[in-house]
Each structure stands twice: as structure tokens, then as C-alpha cells.
Design a protein around this motif. Structure first.
Motif, PDB file in Angstrom:
ATOM      1  N   THR A 135     -32.334  11.849   7.340  1.00 29.40           N
ATOM      2  CA  THR A 135     -32.702  11.674   8.751  1.00 29.40           C
ATOM      3  C   THR A 135     -32.098  10.402   9.332  1.00 29.40           C
ATOM      4  O   THR A 135     -32.157  10.185  10.547  1.00 29.40           O
ATOM      5  CB  THR A 135     -34.229  11.611   8.935  1.00 29.40           C
ATOM      6  OG1 THR A 135     -34.733  10.410   8.322  1.00 29.40           O
ATOM      7  CG2 THR A 135     -34.919  12.833   8.347  1.00 29.40           C
ATOM      8  N   GLY A 136     -31.550   9.532   8.462  1.00 32.85           N
ATOM      9  CA  GLY A 136     -30.959   8.288   8.938  1.00 32.85           C
ATOM     10  C   GLY A 136     -31.862   7.079   8.800  1.00 32.85           C
ATOM     11  O   GLY A 136     -31.555   6.014   9.348  1.00 32.85           O
ATOM     12  N   ASP A 143     -45.727   5.650   8.799  1.00 29.56           N
ATOM     13  CA  ASP A 143     -46.130   6.679   7.843  1.00 29.56           C
ATOM     14  C   ASP A 143     -44.994   7.699   7.806  1.00 29.56           C
ATOM     15  O   ASP A 143     -44.443   8.085   8.833  1.00 29.56           O
ATOM     16  CB  ASP A 143     -47.431   7.318   8.336  1.00 29.56           C
ATOM     17  CG  ASP A 143     -47.986   8.372   7.402  1.00 29.56           C
ATOM     18  OD1 ASP A 143     -47.231   9.277   7.001  1.00 29.56           O
ATOM     19  OD2 ASP A 143     -49.186   8.312   7.099  1.00 29.56           O
ATOM     20  N   LYS A 144     -44.623   8.156   6.623  1.00 28.02           N
ATOM     21  CA  LYS A 144     -43.473   9.063   6.520  1.00 28.02           C
ATOM     22  C   LYS A 144     -43.677  10.347   7.327  1.00 28.02           C
ATOM     23  O   LYS A 144     -42.699  10.976   7.767  1.00 28.02           O
ATOM     24  CB  LYS A 144     -43.166   9.380   5.064  1.00 28.02           C
ATOM     25  CG  LYS A 144     -44.234  10.171   4.316  1.00 28.02           C
ATOM     26  CD  LYS A 144     -43.809  10.415   2.870  1.00 28.02           C
ATOM     27  CE  LYS A 144     -44.823  11.270   2.127  1.00 28.02           C
ATOM     28  NZ  LYS A 144     -44.405  11.517   0.727  1.00 28.02           N
ATOM     29  N   ASN A 145     -44.948  10.720   7.557  1.00 28.97           N
ATOM     30  CA  ASN A 145     -45.214  11.917   8.349  1.00 28.97           C
ATOM     31  C   ASN A 145     -44.877  11.723   9.823  1.00 28.97           C
ATOM     32  O   ASN A 145     -44.806  12.699  10.580  1.00 28.97           O
ATOM     33  CB  ASN A 145     -46.674  12.332   8.204  1.00 28.97           C
ATOM     34  CG  ASN A 145     -46.993  12.822   6.801  1.00 28.97           C
ATOM     35  OD1 ASN A 145     -46.196  13.524   6.184  1.00 28.97           O
ATOM     36  ND2 ASN A 145     -48.145  12.439   6.282  1.00 28.97           N
ATOM     37  N   PRO A 187     -37.775  17.108  11.487  1.00 25.98           N
ATOM     38  CA  PRO A 187     -37.822  15.688  11.850  1.00 25.98           C
ATOM     39  C   PRO A 187     -38.165  15.473  13.321  1.00 25.98           C
ATOM     40  O   PRO A 187     -37.778  16.268  14.189  1.00 25.98           O
ATOM     41  CB  PRO A 187     -36.400  15.201  11.543  1.00 25.98           C
ATOM     42  CG  PRO A 187     -35.862  16.168  10.547  1.00 25.98           C
ATOM     43  CD  PRO A 187     -36.470  17.489  10.909  1.00 25.98           C
ATOM     44  N   THR A 188     -38.896  14.409  13.589  1.00 24.71           N
ATOM     45  CA  THR A 188     -39.158  13.995  14.967  1.00 24.71           C
ATOM     46  C   THR A 188     -37.950  13.191  15.477  1.00 24.71           C
ATOM     47  O   THR A 188     -36.975  12.997  14.760  1.00 24.71           O
ATOM     48  CB  THR A 188     -40.410  13.113  15.038  1.00 24.71           C
ATOM     49  OG1 THR A 188     -40.129  11.853  14.368  1.00 24.71           O
ATOM     50  CG2 THR A 188     -41.604  13.777  14.358  1.00 24.71           C
ATOM     51  N   SER A 189     -38.061  12.704  16.686  1.00 21.57           N
ATOM     52  CA  SER A 189     -36.985  11.883  17.270  1.00 21.57           C
ATOM     53  C   SER A 189     -37.152  10.405  16.948  1.00 21.57           C
ATOM     54  O   SER A 189     -36.407   9.579  17.469  1.00 21.57           O
ATOM     55  CB  SER A 189     -36.949  12.074  18.787  1.00 21.57           C
ATOM     56  OG  SER A 189     -38.145  11.574  19.387  1.00 21.57           O
ATOM     57  N   LEU A 190     -38.112  10.059  16.074  1.00 22.94           N
ATOM     58  CA  LEU A 190     -38.454   8.656  15.875  1.00 22.94           C
ATOM     59  C   LEU A 190     -37.272   7.827  15.389  1.00 22.94           C
ATOM     60  O   LEU A 190     -37.023   6.724  15.898  1.00 22.94           O
ATOM     61  CB  LEU A 190     -39.615   8.522  14.888  1.00 22.94           C
ATOM     62  CG  LEU A 190     -40.055   7.091  14.558  1.00 22.94           C
ATOM     63  CD1 LEU A 190     -40.453   6.333  15.827  1.00 22.94           C
ATOM     64  CD2 LEU A 190     -41.204   7.089  13.555  1.00 22.94           C
TER      65      LEU A 190
END
Length: 362
Positions: A341-342, A273-275, A289-292
Motif C-alpha cells: 500500500t506504500g 491501527d493497521k485496520n 485499502p483506504t486512502s489514508l
């Protein structure tokens, strides 16, 4: 002379035109010096512009520049794979208005959730072919209702035939990313999805290393089972909450650094999920952004989030324009923010917006 329905089916995409064609994806460097290119995945085709999972929707996505087309796969009673988002088809076909099928309405437990409607496993392919697709979100995408009743429910084979034809016409290798929908549910009905999926890919010469094919599933067990038979890449879909059906491991646990390392043994990518890539703040604005993405890439796993849509109601508050929930907001800007975000690609209902965002990405 072709009849009106055939012309609309085969030529629906031409009306919109290839706004950006097959724009080239920019190369982006990883920290270790490797490069990647972000790719655009036509979510259920071009479902922002045509009823989802129709040949017209897939064709339009290709003409708008999508790199991959996404068919969700379910089974008919006679074990033929067809393209529908769910086995329940009351909201995506005209079956509810067909008196000859009224008695087939029922309630089932679909992965633990009670669902009432009409289900593909109760219809032969010949019966399904008498139905016509309708827009799933008519209140949101009223223009798509113009096409209600014009398009059939396609088989997976028909979708792959279209992909082959368009690859030749557009002179680029169109990818395909089929999803097995509710594989445990269908297996319990004696209609498992994996064997006919791989058999169809084999016939098309696409179950091979290097083919532009991903197989995706929300069930990790499904991917582990198919890994030994599939020569193509696999992608594990995740939700922002909960866990896969009949699985004690939560999606959040799968996406920890250790969970991603384990996933990399049988999956080549994740579709979060984009969230889960950039969460929303309490006021519905876009957060940090998270570290995902970093964690997934460290494990050798690609990241292709879903679902990017242009309407205000699907956008963060700070990307909305005006107060109409169905009007378009700053969808291009949102997708650029995510691309930065990559991520390795994105699922979008409007492929042309994804292509433009990629082109404008800095």
C-alpha cells in the motif's frame, strides 16, 4: 565468571540468531519521484519471542534485523523513566507474587478508565529493580514463559546504552522510537515524561536533526507541547475509534486530508491501527485499502501502522492457517499486502517476519 542470569540477559538473542541479518530495505518511488524505504520497527522489542520491554527483547529485535527498537516509557516514584507498556505492572512483572508490595495494589482512573493493580509511580527505581519481567500473554505465547523471572525492568538509559553497543557490534545505526505513555496522567502526578525523555536523549547525543529517533504519543497535545524542544521526528499514534484523552477531536477527524495537513505542522508521521490502512470486512477477511496512505503522503506525513503479529487470532480470516488461535498463520503474506500500500514501515512483534516480508515485497 558471569552468573546464569547475566548470561541469559546479555546473550538471549544469540540463541535465535539473526535469521536475515540487517536486510536492506527496497527503495519505493512516490508519485512525485521521491523515494522511501520501508522500515521494520521492533514492537516492544521482539515481544513475540521474549517478554516485552526487556533488554533481551530489544537485543533480539536488533539481531533479527529491526531498524528501530520501541521502548514505551513510564515514570518511577523518583522520576526515572523505565520501559513498560503501561504504568500498571501487575501483568508484566512478578509484583503480584511479592508479599512486601501487596499493600500497594490500588485502583486509579487511567485516562478515564478504572484500572486496578500496581503502578510504577508507587515504586522507586531501586524497588522496581527487585522485580522481574514476565510474559504478558502467557496463554498465547507459552514459550515466552520460559524466560519469566530472568530479566529486570530496564531504564530508558539502559535501553539506549544497549542500542549504542549493538549499533557498534552490528555496524549499523539502530533507531529508537520511544513512546510517552499516558503523559497527561503522569503530568498530573508531578512526574511529567517529556523533560526526562529529552534530557536522556541529549545525554546520548540523540536529540538532534538526522538522528534515527522518533518520539510517539497518542496525545496530539503532547506532541504540540514537545515540538519546540525536540529536534527529532514526532509521530502521532491513532486508534481505529475514539479520540485522544481530554481531546474533542476524534482520531478519524485527525486522519482526514485537512486533519493530516494540520498534523503536519507538528508531526512528521502517523502510527495508525493497521485496520485504518486496510480494514476488515464483515466476515473478518481483509478488505480494500483506504486512502489514508495516499492522503498522508500528500500532506508530507509518513505512515507506520501497528501491530503485526504472527498468530492466527491477530490475522484476518483469509490469512489464518488451521483452527488453533495461537498457531502461526500467513503473517508474511499479510505484511507484504500492507507494504504494497506504500506504508513507510510497520510495527511487528516478530522483527524477522517484517524483514522477510520487506525482502519478498514486489
Amino acid at each position: 565468571m558471569a552468573d546464569r542470569r547475566q548470561v541469559l540477559l546479555l546473550g538471549a538473542a544469540a540463541a535465535a540468531g539473526p535469521a536475515l541479518g540487517a536486510a536492506t530495505a527496497p527503495a519505493v518511488a512516490f508519485a512525485n519521484g521521491r523515494t522511501r524505504t520501508s522500515e521494520v520497527f521492533g514492537h516492544r522489542g521482539a515481544s513475540g519471542y521474549r517478554p516485552e520491554h526487556t533488554l533481551a527483547s530489544y537485543e533480539l529485535a536488533a539481531r533479527l534485523g529491526a531498524d528501530y527498537l520501541e521502548p514505551d516509557l513510564v515514570s518511577t516514584k523518583d522520576h526515572v523513566l523505565v520501559c513498560r507498556h503501561e504504568p500498571e505492572i501487575g501483568g508484566t512483572t512478578d509484583v503480584a507474587g511479592r508479599p512486601e508490595f501487596a499493600s500497594r495494589k490500588k485502583t486509579v482512573s487511567l485516562d478515564g478508565v478504572s484500572v486496578t493493580g500496581w503502578f510504577t509511580e508507587d515504586f522507586t527505581l531501586a524497588e522496581l529493580k527487585t522485580l522481574r519481567a514476565v510474559e504478558r500473554l502467557p496463554a498465547v505465547r507459552q514459550r515466552n514463559t520460559l524466560y519469566n523471572g530472568l530479566f529486570e525492568v530496564p531504564t530508558f538509559q539502559e535501553m539506549l546504552d544497549l542500542r549504542a553497543r549493538l549499533s557498534k557490534e552490528l555496524d549499523r545505526d539502530l533507531g529508537v522510537i520511544p513512546e510517552t505513555k499516558h503523559p497527561t496522567y503522569f503530568r498530573r502526578l508531578g512526574l511529567e515524561l517529556e523533560t526526562p525523555l529529552l534530557r536522556t536523549l541529549d545525554r546520548a547525543g540523540l536529540n538532534r536533526r538526522g538522528a534515527k529517533v522518533w518520539i510517539q504519543s497518542f496525545e496530539a497535545a503532547n506532541l504540540r507541547d514537545i515540538r519546540s524542544r525536540a529536534k527529532v521526528d514526532l509521530i502521532f499514534l491513532t486508534s481505529a475509534s475514539g479520540s485522544p484523552f481530554n481531546d474533542t477531536t476524534t482520531y478519524a477527524e485527525y486522519l482526514t486530508p485537512s486533519g493530516l495537513k494540520e498534523l503536519s505542522r507538528y508531526a512528521d508521521g502517523i502510527g495508525p491501527d493497521k485496520n485504518q490502512v486496510i480494514p476488515r470486512n464483515a466476515d473478518n477477511t481483509l478488505g480494500a485499502p483506504t486512502s489514508l496512505v495516499r492522503d498522508a503522503h500528500a500532506a508530507g506525513v509518513k505512515v507506520i501502522p501497528y501491530t503485526f503479529r504472527a498468530e492466527n487470532q491477530f490475522l484476518p480470516k483469509d490469512y489464518q492457517v488451521g483452527t488453533d488461535p495461537n498457531a502461526y498463520g500467513r503473517a508474511i503474506d499479510e505484511q507484504i499486502t500492507y507494504l504494497n500500500t506504500g506504508i513507510d514501515g510497520l510495527f511487528t512483534d516478530q522483527a524477522d517476519i517484517g524483514v522477510l516480508a520487506r525482502k519478498l515485497q514486489k
